[in-house]
Design an enzyme around this catalytic site. Sequence first.
Site: not given
Ligand code: SF4
Length: 226
Positions: A222, A113-114, A199, A196
Amino acid sequence: MGESLELTSRQMESWSASDIVLWALDHYGDGLWLASSFGAEDMVLIDLMCQKTPHPHIFTLDTGLLFPETYDLIKTVEERYRVSITRVVPELTLEEQKARFQDALWQQNPDLCCQLRKVMPLERFLQDKKAWITGIRRDQTTVRAASPIVGWDTRFQLVKINPLARWTYRDVFRYLVAHQVPYNPLHDQGYPSIGCVPCTRAIRPGEALRDGRWAEKEKTECGLHQ
Ligand code: SF4
């Protein structure tokens, strides 16, 4: 370039953050960009940059999952400093990410996701830039402890400048209060580090400042800073 940056970085150990920002502007001009997630450190850097130039280049990685307080702060900064913040967005919308991978990808695979929402957009954005400024402080994590003040970023292939490398969290807030700089109200509600929504949680008594990020997971970064 590597050796001369190393030497410059060592010399900068005794410089003020303000002088480091000025040096960066003098050296990289329009090729210099400040990365801001609108955390406390970034607010110091925004304030310093706006003192030094009427046209600072500032960007934020807008994952689409930031706190409402963060989106409000972005607007406050634009109004107060009369600047326009560049929003760097992922290729996939949240709906597209859900369709292509899975719902709430951050729960099962936060690294991916990151990668999709932060690292790849940053990589694209920095491609044609000369240097970037970040709010990294050495006492934030063990990975960050060795950060030079200025150095070559091998991951993104440009110069990286960390004017606050030597600062503590207390130094940051001392600056914000002394200069009446706006900051994210979540900091006063137990969120020293803000990312975010899915998280990030408030820290508990005895926890370290970044323990509220990816709290129940092994992940601590990240992937932007290595
Ligand atoms: S911090 Fe969490 S929601 Fe944001 S991009 Fe990374 S994994 Fe995705």
